[in-house]
Design an enzyme around this catalytic site. Structure first.
Site, PDB file in Angstrom:
ATOM      1  N   SER A 133     -38.721 -14.187  46.075  1.00 48.12           N
ATOM      2  CA  SER A 133     -39.312 -13.189  46.969  1.00 48.12           C
ATOM      3  C   SER A 133     -38.463 -11.936  46.904  1.00 48.12           C
ATOM      4  O   SER A 133     -37.255 -12.000  46.636  1.00 48.12           O
ATOM      5  CB  SER A 133     -39.319 -13.715  48.407  1.00 48.12           C
ATOM      6  OG  SER A 133     -39.592 -12.656  49.313  1.00 48.12           O
ATOM      7  N   TYR A 146     -34.552 -17.310  55.568  1.00 47.51           N
ATOM      8  CA  TYR A 146     -35.561 -17.272  54.489  1.00 47.51           C
ATOM      9  C   TYR A 146     -35.051 -16.430  53.317  1.00 47.51           C
ATOM     10  O   TYR A 146     -35.097 -16.858  52.160  1.00 47.51           O
ATOM     11  CB  TYR A 146     -36.876 -16.702  55.024  1.00 47.51           C
ATOM     12  CG  TYR A 146     -37.936 -16.518  53.945  1.00 47.51           C
ATOM     13  CD1 TYR A 146     -38.578 -17.608  53.377  1.00 47.51           C
ATOM     14  CD2 TYR A 146     -38.286 -15.240  53.490  1.00 47.51           C
ATOM     15  CE1 TYR A 146     -39.541 -17.440  52.379  1.00 47.51           C
ATOM     16  CE2 TYR A 146     -39.253 -15.062  52.499  1.00 47.51           C
ATOM     17  CZ  TYR A 146     -39.874 -16.175  51.948  1.00 47.51           C
ATOM     18  OH  TYR A 146     -40.817 -16.007  50.967  1.00 47.51           O
TER      19      TYR A 146
END
Ligand code: NDP
Length: 240
Positions: A133, A146
């Site tokens: 990501s 995350y």
């Protein structure tokens, strides 16, 4: 000629589902993995082996791989995509959520690599594409654990790329920005979700998961002696 087997984790929705469709449409048999088998079967892909497997369960991953390889030959491409995004500030988050996050986003990625890498190394052929990501490269509010899990995926990919290059195996990282998927169903912290949604609205929404899937197919279809080491793909308006 029969095309080689491709494995997609987290294939039940979002980027994984789009990727399963793209590789199947390109003529590959596919091994599809997620916890909800009905979502895999709902894709309706004719040359698919669908298995309800949690990527945290390495023996179950290995069993699914063995079963699919017995039918279709060795896995030549692993799309290591399964992930969750329980966004939160570290001090507010239930530490048990960190365990799920790291077990799925980090250990799950390694479990799948560990199962397919020896075969690829022995055949001196194969491609692993890890879905990270943009949050693994830059820091965003409420992306604490995350973002760290995705920075792990970047570091892991780089290390594996170095060790596998001598065996002609490609290890690639894909770095999506905001993408329209079901990932927000894993954002249980209301405040974090609101901030994430507001930022999405500011940049005009996420890109379609199909674009990420097509990018991965393109990278796979390059000759084996060419590697696109990292693919960063975001909405044009996502300037950061
Ligand atoms: P989705 O929620 O739409 O898809 C996630 C998939 O992963 C589902 O099929 C889910 O199915 C599966 N999954 C989750 N946990 C497990 C598990 N333990 N074992 C096996 N499968 C699992 O989200 P996305 O498509 O957005 O996410 C795909 C990847 O893309 C993730 O790694 C995410 O971090 C990354 N990403 C997404 C971005 C976005 O904006 N959407 C941006 C950047 C990266 P099931 O619940 O049935 O297991």
């Amino acid at each position: 000629m029969t095309k080689p087997l491709v494995m997609v984790t987290g294939a039940g929705s979002g980027i994984g589902a789009a990727t399963a469709r793209a590789f199947a449409a390109a003529g590959h048999p596919v091994l599809l993995i997620a916890r909800r088998r009905d979502r895999l079967e709902a894709l309706g892909l004719s040359n698919a082996v669908c298995r309800a497997v949690d990527v945290r369960d390495r023996p179950a991953v290995a069993a699914a791989v063995a079963e699919a390889e017995a039918l279709h030959g060795p896995i030549d491409c692993l799309l290591n995509n399964a992930g969750i995004a329980p966004l939160a500030r570290i001090e507010d988050q239930d530490p048990e959520e960190w365990r799920d996050l790291l077990d799925i986003n980090c250990l799950g990625v390694m479990n799948c690599m560990h199962v397919v890498m020896p075969g690829m190394k022995g055949r001196r052929h194969g491609t692993i594409i890890n879905v990270s990501s943009i949050a693994g490269r830059k820091s965003y509010p409420y992306h604490d654990a995350y973002g760290a899990s995705k920075a792990y995926v970047h570091a892991l990919t780089e290390a594996a790329r170095r060790s596998m290059s001598a065996y002609d195996v490609r290890v690639i990282v894909v770095t999506p920005g905001l993408t329209q998927t079901e990932i927000e169903s894993t954002m249980l912290n209301k405040e974090a979700h609101e901030i994430w949604a507001a930022r999405g609205a500011d940049i005009g929404g996420g890109i379609a998961a199909d674009h990420v899937a097509r990018t991965m197919l393109f990278a796979y279809q390059m000759p084996q002696d060419v590697i696109l080491q990292e693919l960063v793909i975001t909405p044009t308006r996502q300037e950061y």
